[in-house]
Design an enzyme around this catalytic site. Structure first.
Site, PDB file in Angstrom:
ATOM      1  N   ASP A 233       1.049  -1.008   0.038  1.00 28.95           N
ATOM      2  CA  ASP A 233       0.145   0.104  -0.163  1.00 28.95           C
ATOM      3  C   ASP A 233       1.141   0.962   0.398  1.00 28.95           C
ATOM      4  O   ASP A 233       1.578   1.122   0.706  1.00 28.95           O
ATOM      5  CB  ASP A 233      -0.633  -0.125   1.115  1.00 28.95           C
ATOM      6  CG  ASP A 233      -2.119   0.907   1.071  1.00 28.95           C
ATOM      7  OD1 ASP A 233      -3.194   0.457   1.315  1.00 28.95           O
ATOM      8  OD2 ASP A 233      -1.368   2.100   1.813  1.00 28.95           O
TER       9      ASP A 233
ATOM     10  N   HIS B 271      -5.960  14.727  -8.019  1.00 29.37           N
ATOM     11  CA  HIS B 271      -5.619  13.311  -8.260  1.00 29.37           C
ATOM     12  C   HIS B 271      -4.611  12.939 -10.126  1.00 29.37           C
ATOM     13  O   HIS B 271      -4.619  12.247 -10.196  1.00 29.37           O
ATOM     14  CB  HIS B 271      -7.508  13.693  -8.424  1.00 29.37           C
ATOM     15  CG  HIS B 271      -7.919  12.262  -7.985  1.00 29.37           C
ATOM     16  ND1 HIS B 271      -7.829  11.200  -8.808  1.00 29.37           N
ATOM     17  CD2 HIS B 271      -8.375  11.533  -7.135  1.00 29.37           C
ATOM     18  CE1 HIS B 271      -8.296  10.410  -8.720  1.00 29.37           C
ATOM     19  NE2 HIS B 271      -8.495  10.358  -7.661  1.00 29.37           N
TER      20      HIS B 271
ATOM     21  N   GLU C  31      -5.270   2.109  -4.054  1.00 24.03           N
ATOM     22  CA  GLU C  31      -3.599   2.391  -4.225  1.00 24.03           C
ATOM     23  C   GLU C  31      -2.955   1.135  -3.422  1.00 24.03           C
ATOM     24  O   GLU C  31      -2.132   1.044  -2.863  1.00 24.03           O
ATOM     25  CB  GLU C  31      -2.972   4.059  -3.207  1.00 24.03           C
ATOM     26  CG  GLU C  31      -2.783   4.124  -1.204  1.00 24.03           C
ATOM     27  CD  GLU C  31      -4.767   3.466  -0.921  1.00 24.03           C
ATOM     28  OE1 GLU C  31      -5.558   3.244  -1.649  1.00 24.03           O
ATOM     29  OE2 GLU C  31      -4.542   3.629   0.405  1.00 24.03           O
TER      30      GLU C  31
ATOM     31  N   ASN D 155      -2.540  13.295  -3.190  1.00 19.69           N
ATOM     32  CA  ASN D 155      -3.650  13.670  -3.643  1.00 19.69           C
ATOM     33  C   ASN D 155      -3.736  15.437  -3.333  1.00 19.69           C
ATOM     34  O   ASN D 155      -4.428  16.383  -4.156  1.00 19.69           O
ATOM     35  CB  ASN D 155      -5.325  12.995  -3.636  1.00 19.69           C
ATOM     36  CG  ASN D 155      -4.880  11.352  -5.049  1.00 19.69           C
ATOM     37  OD1 ASN D 155      -4.717  11.053  -5.625  1.00 19.69           O
ATOM     38  ND2 ASN D 155      -5.293  10.253  -3.569  1.00 19.69           N
TER      39      ASN D 155
ATOM     40  N   ASP E 183      -2.772   9.442  -9.830  1.00 20.49           N
ATOM     41  CA  ASP E 183      -3.217   8.965 -10.825  1.00 20.49           C
ATOM     42  C   ASP E 183      -1.522   8.280 -11.476  1.00 20.49           C
ATOM     43  O   ASP E 183      -1.274   7.314 -11.581  1.00 20.49           O
ATOM     44  CB  ASP E 183      -3.628   9.745 -12.096  1.00 20.49           C
ATOM     45  CG  ASP E 183      -5.092   9.050 -11.536  1.00 20.49           C
ATOM     46  OD1 ASP E 183      -4.870   8.613 -10.472  1.00 20.49           O
ATOM     47  OD2 ASP E 183      -5.536   9.535 -12.354  1.00 20.49           O
TER      48      ASP E 183
HETATM   49  N1  LIG Z   1      -5.293   9.542  -7.626  1.00 20.44           N
HETATM   50  C1  LIG Z   1      -6.297   8.250  -7.188  1.00 20.44           C
HETATM   51  N2  LIG Z   1      -6.030   8.418  -5.719  1.00 20.44           N
HETATM   52  C2  LIG Z   1      -6.494   7.312  -5.627  1.00 20.44           C
HETATM   53  C3  LIG Z   1      -7.265   5.913  -6.100  1.00 20.44           C
HETATM   54  N3  LIG Z   1      -7.316   4.598  -5.357  1.00 20.44           N
HETATM   55  C4  LIG Z   1      -8.058   5.897  -4.129  1.00 20.44           C
HETATM   56  N4  LIG Z   1      -6.952   6.808  -4.472  1.00 20.44           N
HETATM   57  C5  LIG Z   1      -6.893   7.904  -3.118  1.00 20.44           C
HETATM   58  O1  LIG Z   1      -6.361   6.981  -2.044  1.00 20.44           O
HETATM   59  C6  LIG Z   1      -6.561   7.503  -0.257  1.00 20.44           C
HETATM   60  C7  LIG Z   1      -6.169   6.649   0.330  1.00 20.44           C
HETATM   61  O2  LIG Z   1      -6.035   6.935   1.511  1.00 20.44           O
HETATM   62  P1  LIG Z   1      -5.995   6.786   2.593  1.00 20.44           P
HETATM   63  O3  LIG Z   1      -6.838   5.060   2.648  1.00 20.44           O
HETATM   64  O4  LIG Z   1      -7.107   7.282   3.922  1.00 20.44           O
HETATM   65  O5  LIG Z   1      -5.165   5.916   2.940  1.00 20.44           O
HETATM   66  P2  LIG Z   1      -3.544   7.161   3.101  1.00 20.44           P
HETATM   67  O6  LIG Z   1      -2.950   7.831   2.364  1.00 20.44           O
HETATM   68  O7  LIG Z   1      -2.303   6.086   1.873  1.00 20.44           O
HETATM   69  O8  LIG Z   1      -2.476   6.688   4.184  1.00 20.44           O
HETATM   70  P3  LIG Z   1      -1.738   5.074   4.945  1.00 20.44           P
HETATM   71  O9  LIG Z   1      -2.897   4.050   3.864  1.00 20.44           O
HETATM   72  O10 LIG Z   1      -2.447   4.728   6.051  1.00 20.44           O
HETATM   73  O11 LIG Z   1      -0.654   5.960   4.791  1.00 20.44           O
HETATM   74  C8  LIG Z   1      -7.392   8.594  -0.373  1.00 20.44           C
HETATM   75  O12 LIG Z   1      -7.409   9.862  -0.902  1.00 20.44           O
HETATM   76  C9  LIG Z   1      -7.999   7.553  -2.310  1.00 20.44           C
HETATM   77  O13 LIG Z   1      -8.919   9.280  -2.837  1.00 20.44           O
HETATM   78  C10 LIG Z   1      -6.865   6.701  -8.442  1.00 20.44           C
HETATM   79  O14 LIG Z   1      -7.414   5.459  -9.051  1.00 20.44           O
HETATM   80  N5  LIG Z   1      -6.083   7.151  -8.225  1.00 20.44           N
END
Ligand SMILES: Nc1nc2c(ncn2[C@@H]2O[C@H](COP(=O)(O)OP(=O)(O)OP(=O)(O)O)[C@@H](O)[C@H]2O)c(=O)[nH]1
Length: 294
Positions: free
Chosen positions: A170, A183, A213, A178, A187
């Site tokens: 992850d 965004h 992610e 983001n 990506d």
């Molecule tokens: N740009 C983009 N962002 C994505 C996509 N899929 C998921 N995300 C973003 O990934 C982020 C995941 O955030 P969280 O689950 O809070 O986790 P994190 O900020 O990585 O924090 P930790 O995992 O605890 O380190 C969210 O802001 C989602 O919007 C995608 O296809 N593109």
């Protein structure tokens, strides 16, 4: 069971290839009508232009096919079955010309056509299935493909008493990426991570986009100790080099949980353990790999 048609080729390339393949199918069906016309009127001048061999559909397809497609067992089956059809068609045409065409020969022509049709249809279905397996952003295999592959790998490991590791990976603090850079840049980071994962792993290891992610990596024939080493190397490779686009540059880190599959494991069991280890890696500071044994 056949290997999936194409794994790492991206969707556009395969979609383009499929459109060429469809054109070839139409041409092939027209050729069949032509063949029957020639059998009915063997002495027509216009019938002597084309030999059956010159119409091999795989010749026309080979130049636009991704390598994994060309090497695929179903692609080879088309070529082989076309070869048979061409040879039976030549014999049948010759007997039509000298007036000795009989029902047996005609039946063997029909059988050769049926076999080729079946190979063409199975190939078409395999292309379609492969297209639905691919994640559109990263070009990696998606979760549905992972579920199917993991089931197969678990069965293989059970049968052969061989080790299998699964890693959940992850991106750290990805929400911030983001939020700060947008965004679109997020990506681009995910695409770059996918490329780095694929480049760093061995050919028989598989990377899937699990969702958002989060990625799942399957390491067949790999003990937990070796799996941790592989994923640790991946973690280092990712964190050492920045990811940049236009004037934005970030050092993205990843956390991972690695689990070895147990003999009784179903998909959800091993994924759950790897996920638990990932949770620990996050809780203990991120940018690290945690292993969990069976
Ligand atoms: N740009 C983009 N962002 C994505 C996509 N899929 C998921 N995300 C973003 O990934 C982020 C995941 O955030 P969280 O689950 O809070 O986790 P994190 O900020 O990585 O924090 P930790 O995992 O605890 O380190 C969210 O802001 C989602 O919007 C995608 O296809 N593109």
């Amino acid at each position: 069971m056949n290997e999936p048609l194409t794994r790492e080729e991206d969707t556009d390339k395969l979609a383009h290839f499929r459109s060429i393949f469809r054109e070839e199918l139409i041409r092939h069906r027209t050729y069949r009508l032509d063949l029957f016309f020639r059998l009915q009127f063997p002495n027509e001048e216009s019938n002597k232009k084309k030999s059956p061999e010159s119409l091999d559909p795989t010749d026309a397809l080979a130049s636009s096919a991704p390598i994994s497609v060309r090497q695929h067992v179903l692609f080879k089956a088309i070529s082989r079955n076309f070869g048979r059809l061409a040879s039976v068609a030549n014999e049948t045409l010759a007997s039509a010309t000298d007036g000795t065409l009989d029902a047996a020969r005609f039946r063997s022509l029909a059988a050769a056509i049926r076999r080729l049709d079946s190979a063409l249809d199975r190939f078409d279905a395999a292309i379609t299935a492969s297209l639905t397996d691919v994640d559109e952003l990263t070009g990696l295999l998606n979760r549905a493909a992972m579920e199917r592959d993991l089931e197969r790998e678990l069965a293989h490991a059970r049968r052969n008493q061989s080790p299998l590791c699964v890693a959940m990976v992850d991106a750290d603090h990805f929400k911030r990426v983001n939020d700060i850079y947008g965004h679109g840049f997020g990506d681009a980071v995910l695409e770059e991570l996918a490329d780095r994962f694929e480049a760093a792993l061995r050919p028989h290891d598989r990377v899937y986009r699990y969702g958002g992610e989060e990625f799942l990596i399957m390491l067949p024939e790999t003990t937990l100790q070796d799996g941790v080493q592989v994923i640790e190397r991946l973690r280092q490779t990712v964190s050492e080099t920045s990811i940049s686009e236009d004037d934005v540059e970030v050092f993205q880190t990843i956390s991972a949980g690695v689990a070895q599959a147990g003999e009784q494991d179903e998909n959800e069991d091993v994924i759950e353990r790897a996920d638990g280890a990932l949770y620990e890696a996050k809780a203990s500071g991120r940018n690290r790999v945690v292993a969990v044994s069976v």
